[in-house]
Scaffold this active site. Sequence first.
Site, short mmCIF file in Angstrom:
data_model
loop_
_atom_site.label_atom_id
_atom_site.label_comp_id
_atom_site.label_asym_id
_atom_site.label_seq_id
_atom_site.Cartn_x
_atom_site.Cartn_y
_atom_site.Cartn_z
N GLU A 41 0.83 -1.21 0.00
CA GLU A 41 0.00 0.00 0.00
C GLU A 41 0.87 1.27 0.00
O GLU A 41 1.83 1.38 0.78
CB GLU A 41 -0.88 -0.03 1.25
CG GLU A 41 -1.74 1.18 1.49
CD GLU A 41 -2.55 1.06 2.78
OE1 GLU A 41 -3.42 1.91 3.00
OE2 GLU A 41 -2.30 0.11 3.57
N LYS A 112 -8.98 2.69 -2.35
CA LYS A 112 -9.31 2.06 -1.07
C LYS A 112 -10.67 2.55 -0.57
O LYS A 112 -10.93 3.76 -0.54
CB LYS A 112 -8.22 2.40 -0.06
CG LYS A 112 -8.32 1.69 1.28
CD LYS A 112 -7.11 2.05 2.14
CE LYS A 112 -7.11 1.39 3.50
NZ LYS A 112 -5.92 1.76 4.29
N TYR A 118 -8.36 5.78 13.48
CA TYR A 118 -8.34 5.41 14.89
C TYR A 118 -6.91 5.02 15.23
O TYR A 118 -6.09 4.79 14.34
CB TYR A 118 -9.30 4.25 15.19
CG TYR A 118 -9.12 3.03 14.29
CD1 TYR A 118 -8.10 2.12 14.52
CD2 TYR A 118 -9.98 2.80 13.22
CE1 TYR A 118 -7.92 1.01 13.71
CE2 TYR A 118 -9.81 1.69 12.40
CZ TYR A 118 -8.78 0.81 12.65
OH TYR A 118 -8.60 -0.28 11.84
N CYS A 153 -5.59 -3.28 2.24
CA CYS A 153 -5.51 -3.31 3.70
C CYS A 153 -6.86 -3.42 4.40
O CYS A 153 -7.48 -4.47 4.42
CB CYS A 153 -4.73 -2.08 4.17
SG CYS A 153 -4.00 -2.21 5.83
N SER A 196 0.48 -2.10 7.29
CA SER A 196 -0.13 -2.31 8.61
C SER A 196 0.97 -2.40 9.67
O SER A 196 1.77 -3.33 9.67
CB SER A 196 -0.95 -3.61 8.60
OG SER A 196 -1.59 -3.81 9.84
#
Length: 246
Positions: A41, A112, A118, A153, A196
């Site tokens: 990504e 995406k 968060y 992702c 990630s």
Amino acid sequence: MRIALAQLNPTVGDLEANGELIARFAAQARRARADLVVMPELCLTGYPPKDLLLQEGFLAAVTSQAKRVGESASAGIMLVFGAPLPASQDGSGIANSLLAYRDGQLVDYYDKRLLPTYDVFDEDRYFVPGDRTVVIDVPCAGGASARVGLSVCEDLWKGEDVGFAHRYADRPDPVEAMMTLPAGQRPAVIVNPSASPFILGKGNRHRQILRRHATRHGVYVAAVNQVGGNDELVFDGHAAVYDPRA
């Protein structure tokens, strides 16, 4: 179909070096006779690019570099790599995109759809979500081709890996959207490049989610994550293909 999953360690903001890295891994995949090579990504900019995206001229430079890399590094192979791109022709937004090139030509792009905002993520600040399901045909050795669905992702995690699934309760499921296409249009493989960051135990949860997608939908899932460290974030890689029969 032979798939190469390239675990890259890009440098945030170094478009030229990251472009060379993409080209080098694409060439390596071509020598290994891969039909498809998938990069992580936003690997052209590195993740997370944060306020670089808001600097005057940066997005234009990314767009130009993405075109150059795609056209020059995709001879004889389907090259899929991530880059931020304008979300509309009038420049009113930025998408977290995947580009698919083959033999110097743009085959398609995917934006995406689920944007994590968060914990360490702040994607709603920078990006607008996509609204298209994209499945491409990948030419394979011997003249055959394979249908490959594009995702990024969070499109597959949906916050389930870290307890934030409620954020997407009212959003369409990108995987369901792919797998409810008419029979001849559904993918046989879903690719999922990611950036990630490492959290203890999250890798196991990712593997469970990916395996569940594969077995539930009867589709292969090919995932590849970024490696290296950017600021306080560490990316531990992980590249795997999940067999729906396993």
